[in-house]
Scaffold this motif. Structure first.
Motif, mmCIF file in Angstrom:
data_model
loop_
_atom_site.group_PDB
_atom_site.id
_atom_site.type_symbol
_atom_site.label_atom_id
_atom_site.label_comp_id
_atom_site.label_asym_id
_atom_site.label_seq_id
_atom_site.Cartn_x
_atom_site.Cartn_y
_atom_site.Cartn_z
ATOM 1 N N CYS A 16 106.396 -23.367 56.622
ATOM 2 C CA CYS A 16 106.000 -23.643 55.244
ATOM 3 C C CYS A 16 104.549 -24.089 55.263
ATOM 4 O O CYS A 16 104.154 -24.911 56.090
ATOM 5 N N LEU A 17 103.776 -23.528 54.345
ATOM 6 C CA LEU A 17 102.356 -23.827 54.277
ATOM 7 C C LEU A 17 101.977 -24.133 52.833
ATOM 8 O O LEU A 17 102.688 -23.732 51.908
ATOM 9 N N ALA A 18 100.868 -24.831 52.661
ATOM 10 C CA ALA A 18 100.416 -25.198 51.320
ATOM 11 C C ALA A 18 98.924 -24.897 51.170
ATOM 12 O O ALA A 18 98.168 -24.901 52.140
ATOM 13 N N LEU A 19 98.534 -24.659 49.933
ATOM 14 C CA LEU A 19 97.145 -24.380 49.569
ATOM 15 C C LEU A 19 97.007 -24.644 48.085
ATOM 16 O O LEU A 19 97.973 -24.515 47.332
ATOM 17 N N ASP A 20 95.835 -25.020 47.654
ATOM 18 C CA ASP A 20 95.599 -25.231 46.231
ATOM 19 C C ASP A 20 94.829 -24.061 45.630
ATOM 20 O O ASP A 20 93.993 -23.439 46.290
ATOM 21 N N LEU A 21 95.121 -23.804 44.359
ATOM 22 C CA LEU A 21 94.304 -22.904 43.563
ATOM 23 C C LEU A 21 93.292 -23.748 42.799
ATOM 24 O O LEU A 21 93.515 -24.945 42.578
ATOM 25 N N LYS A 22 92.210 -23.139 42.397
ATOM 26 C CA LYS A 22 91.284 -23.833 41.506
ATOM 27 C C LYS A 22 92.043 -24.123 40.225
ATOM 28 O O LYS A 22 92.807 -23.290 39.743
ATOM 29 N N ASN A 23 91.854 -25.297 39.691
ATOM 30 C CA ASN A 23 92.641 -25.741 38.539
ATOM 31 C C ASN A 23 92.072 -25.175 37.241
ATOM 32 O O ASN A 23 91.511 -25.879 36.418
ATOM 33 N N ASP A 24 92.241 -23.868 37.082
ATOM 34 C CA ASP A 24 91.726 -23.138 35.940
ATOM 35 C C ASP A 24 92.830 -22.177 35.492
ATOM 36 O O ASP A 24 93.162 -21.240 36.231
ATOM 37 N N PRO A 25 93.421 -22.392 34.314
ATOM 38 C CA PRO A 25 94.549 -21.558 33.876
ATOM 39 C C PRO A 25 94.261 -20.055 33.895
ATOM 40 O O PRO A 25 95.141 -19.263 34.253
ATOM 41 N N ALA A 26 93.061 -19.648 33.547
ATOM 42 C CA ALA A 26 92.736 -18.215 33.552
ATOM 43 C C ALA A 26 92.720 -17.666 34.977
ATOM 44 O O ALA A 26 93.232 -16.566 35.240
ATOM 45 N N LEU A 27 92.144 -18.411 35.923
ATOM 46 C CA LEU A 27 92.123 -17.973 37.321
ATOM 47 C C LEU A 27 93.532 -17.943 37.905
ATOM 48 O O LEU A 27 93.884 -17.029 38.652
ATOM 49 N N ILE A 28 94.342 -18.945 37.564
ATOM 50 C CA ILE A 28 95.721 -18.991 38.060
ATOM 51 C C ILE A 28 96.494 -17.776 37.543
ATOM 52 O O ILE A 28 97.221 -17.121 38.302
ATOM 53 N N ALA A 29 96.331 -17.448 36.272
ATOM 54 C CA ALA A 29 97.013 -16.283 35.701
ATOM 55 C C ALA A 29 96.551 -14.999 36.391
ATOM 56 O O ALA A 29 97.374 -14.114 36.705
ATOM 57 N N GLU A 30 95.264 -14.883 36.653
ATOM 58 C CA GLU A 30 94.740 -13.691 37.336
ATOM 59 C C GLU A 30 95.275 -13.601 38.762
ATOM 60 O O GLU A 30 95.656 -12.526 39.233
ATOM 61 N N TYR A 31 95.336 -14.735 39.446
ATOM 62 C CA TYR A 31 95.870 -14.792 40.810
ATOM 63 C C TYR A 31 97.320 -14.303 40.842
ATOM 64 O O TYR A 31 97.700 -13.484 41.675
ATOM 65 N N GLU A 32 98.124 -14.796 39.914
ATOM 66 C CA GLU A 32 99.525 -14.378 39.857
ATOM 67 C C GLU A 32 99.634 -12.888 39.533
ATOM 68 O O GLU A 32 100.476 -12.188 40.105
ATOM 69 N N ASN A 33 98.800 -12.405 38.644
ATOM 70 C CA ASN A 33 98.819 -10.988 38.281
ATOM 71 C C ASN A 33 98.471 -10.108 39.483
ATOM 72 O O ASN A 33 99.118 -9.086 39.717
ATOM 73 N N ILE A 34 97.482 -10.496 40.247
ATOM 74 C CA ILE A 34 97.083 -9.739 41.439
ATOM 75 C C ILE A 34 98.245 -9.678 42.431
ATOM 76 O O ILE A 34 98.457 -8.664 43.092
ATOM 77 N N HIS A 35 99.013 -10.757 42.518
ATOM 78 C CA HIS A 35 100.120 -10.792 43.483
ATOM 79 C C HIS A 35 101.330 -9.956 43.048
ATOM 80 O O HIS A 35 102.289 -9.819 43.810
ATOM 81 N N LYS A 36 101.279 -9.377 41.869
ATOM 82 C CA LYS A 36 102.333 -8.443 41.455
ATOM 83 C C LYS A 36 102.149 -7.095 42.147
ATOM 84 O O LYS A 36 103.081 -6.294 42.202
ATOM 85 N N ASN A 37 100.939 -6.842 42.656
ATOM 86 C CA ASN A 37 100.624 -5.573 43.332
ATOM 87 C C ASN A 37 99.739 -5.841 44.551
ATOM 88 O O ASN A 37 98.581 -5.426 44.586
#
Length: 120
Positions: A16-37
Motif C-alpha cells: 500500500c502506498l500513498a501520495l497527495d494530489l494538488k488540492n485543486d478540484p479541477a486538477l483532481i477531476a482531470e486526474y480522475e478522468n485521465i485514469h479512466k483511459n
C-alpha cells in the motif's frame, strides 16, 4: 464416488502506498478522468513488472494505491524498467502536473510505501 475439489491458495504480496494530489478540484477531476483511459503501454509495464492487482483510491486530495504482486516483482526492477520506457516517463511527467509529494517523502520520492499496523 467422491468428487474432490482441489484448491490452490496463492499468497500474493500486497503493498500500500500513498501520495497527495494538488488540492485543486479541477486538477483532481482531470486526474480522475485521465485514469479512466490509462495508456496501454503503462498497463503493459505494470503487468510486466509482476503487478497483478493495482487499485487507487482517493479521499480529498490523498491517494492510496494497493498493489498485489507476484514473486517476480521488485520495486528496483520496476523502477529500472520505467526509467527505460519513454512512454512511462511521458506519463509520469504528465502525472506530476497533478501530484505533490507527501510532507514526509524523501527527496525525489512520489508514492510512499505505507506500513501495515493492523490485520484481521
Amino acid at each position: 464416488m467422491t468428487n474432490w475439489a482441489i484448491f490452490t491458495l496463492e499468497i500474493m504480496k500486497r503493498y500500500c502506498l500513498a501520495l497527495d494530489l494538488k488540492n485543486d478540484p479541477a486538477l483532481i477531476a482531470e486526474y480522475e478522468n485521465i485514469h479512466k483511459n490509462v495508456w496501454p503501454e503503462n498497463i503493459q509495464g505494470i503487468k510486466d513488472a509482476g503487478i497483478t492487482v493495482m487499485d487507487i483510491y482517493r479521499t480529498g486530495n490523498r491517494l492510496f494505491m494497493i498493489m498485489e504482486v507476484n514473486d517476480d516483482f521488485s520495486f528496483e526492477k520496476k523502477a529500472a524498467a520505467d526509467a527505460a520506457n519513454e512512454k512511462v516517463q511521458e506519463w509520469e511527467k504528465l502525472m506530476w502536473k497533478f501530484q505533490q509529494p507527501l510532507p514526509w517523502a524523501k527527496e525525489g520520492e512520489k508514492w510512499v510505501l505505507m506500513e501495515k499496523i493492523f490485520q484481521l
